[in-house]
Every structure is written in C-alpha cells, then in structure tokens.
Enzyme design. Sequence first.
Site, PDB file in Angstrom:
ATOM      1  N   HIS A 133      -5.170   8.154  66.477  1.00 26.81           N
ATOM      2  CA  HIS A 133      -5.969   6.971  66.154  1.00 26.81           C
ATOM      3  C   HIS A 133      -6.958   6.748  67.298  1.00 26.81           C
ATOM      4  O   HIS A 133      -6.585   6.839  68.471  1.00 26.81           O
ATOM      5  CB  HIS A 133      -5.044   5.772  65.973  1.00 26.81           C
ATOM      6  CG  HIS A 133      -5.778   4.571  65.472  1.00 26.81           C
ATOM      7  ND1 HIS A 133      -6.517   4.587  64.302  1.00 26.81           N
ATOM      8  CD2 HIS A 133      -5.930   3.318  65.985  1.00 26.81           C
ATOM      9  CE1 HIS A 133      -7.067   3.407  64.121  1.00 26.81           C
ATOM     10  NE2 HIS A 133      -6.732   2.620  65.124  1.00 26.81           N
ATOM     11  N   HIS A 139     -11.633  -0.721  66.627  1.00 26.24           N
ATOM     12  CA  HIS A 139     -11.245   0.531  65.974  1.00 26.24           C
ATOM     13  C   HIS A 139     -11.299   0.374  64.471  1.00 26.24           C
ATOM     14  O   HIS A 139     -11.269  -0.734  63.934  1.00 26.24           O
ATOM     15  CB  HIS A 139      -9.868   1.004  66.449  1.00 26.24           C
ATOM     16  CG  HIS A 139      -8.795  -0.039  66.565  1.00 26.24           C
ATOM     17  ND1 HIS A 139      -7.579   0.084  65.950  1.00 26.24           N
ATOM     18  CD2 HIS A 139      -8.752  -1.220  67.235  1.00 26.24           C
ATOM     19  CE1 HIS A 139      -6.827  -0.960  66.241  1.00 26.24           C
ATOM     20  NE2 HIS A 139      -7.512  -1.773  67.019  1.00 26.24           N
ATOM     21  N   CYS A 165     -11.324   7.135  61.848  1.00 28.88           N
ATOM     22  CA  CYS A 165     -11.437   6.405  63.111  1.00 28.88           C
ATOM     23  C   CYS A 165     -12.090   7.247  64.205  1.00 28.88           C
ATOM     24  O   CYS A 165     -12.744   6.710  65.097  1.00 28.88           O
ATOM     25  CB  CYS A 165     -10.066   5.918  63.549  1.00 28.88           C
ATOM     26  SG  CYS A 165      -8.820   7.218  63.584  1.00 28.88           S
TER      27      CYS A 165
END
Length: 181
Positions: free
Chosen positions: A30, A42, A148
């Site tokens: 991530h 994010h 992401c």
Amino acid sequence: MGFLSNKVDRSQLQPGDHIYSYRKRKSYAHHGILVEPDRVIHYTAARGFGSYSSVSAGKQRKKKNRCENCGHDPNVEGGVIKTCIDCFLKGHDLYKYQYGVSLAHFLYKNAGTCTTKQSDPVDIVISRATELLNNQGFGEYDLFENNCECFATFCKTHKPISWQAYAVTITMIVLVGITIL
Ligand SMILES: [Zn+2]
C-alpha cells in the site's frame, strides 16, 4: 536506509516522501504520500481499505472504531483519504520509495520500490496529493490499472507508474539490449 532495503524509521521521513508498506506477506504493497509529519494521503478502494474489519465471507465481524488520532473511520471511508501514519501502516513495517536511482540500482531492486524518474519539488508533490484529496479526482480504483502506487507516483512525478509499467520498461530494456548486441 541501505542499498538492499528501503525500510525506514518514521523519524527519517520528510513531508513529500512516498512511503509504502507490505500487506499479506508481501503479496502487495500500500502506497501513500506523507504530507505532514504524521499525516499521509493515500488512495484506497472504496471502503476497501477498512473492509477487512466489516463484513467478510458472510461473517459479521466486530466493527473497528474511528481512529482517535486522525479521525479515520475504517468502516466507511474510501477513495483518496488522509490519515495518520498508524492508520496507513496498520501495524506493518514502513518503507520509503526511492526516486532518481541509477538504472543498475533499478534493475537490481524489486519492481514497485524505486524508479529512475526524479521526484518533483516537495511543495508540488504535496499540493498534488492535497488537490486529489479535496477533489476526489483519481477515478475508479483498479488493483492493476489505477491503484495506490499509481496515485503516489503521479503525485511525485505527474506520471502514474505501477509494477506493470515496470514490466513493460524492463522488457523494452531487454529488447533494446538484445538489438544492440
Ligand atoms: Zn489514524
């Protein structure tokens, strides 16, 4: 941060840094942009970032509470979000994505950890992330095409990069190498 690992301590971070952490035994990572000492912007799947805590496989799980530090509610929030570093990491180790590395370094490292591209100046990186947060302007989340990592690399370079792009780049480098030889 050594040559072999991008792992960092949060005291080493500066706003504007692209950070990431691995999930599920390094099956994916991530990514996000640090915009303040303890705030990360994010990009998450709609509700997906916290969906592990809600309903899964027909089983009702206990709902997680809203974070007392940053106010993030893992049960409802998705898209481009701003949270504290703890909400971003979810207990996993912290790594820093590297920009402007040499081609040799890039080829040596795992895809999705560094790029030969230079980062834009910090203030531009932070304003891009903030603008995408305010406008929710990063489209539909897609694990492979629009994820992401694309979000964070777009903030850093104005061009989205994902591991698939790396695969194409490496293939091209190999083909060019073969042609030259
Ligand atoms: Zn939080």
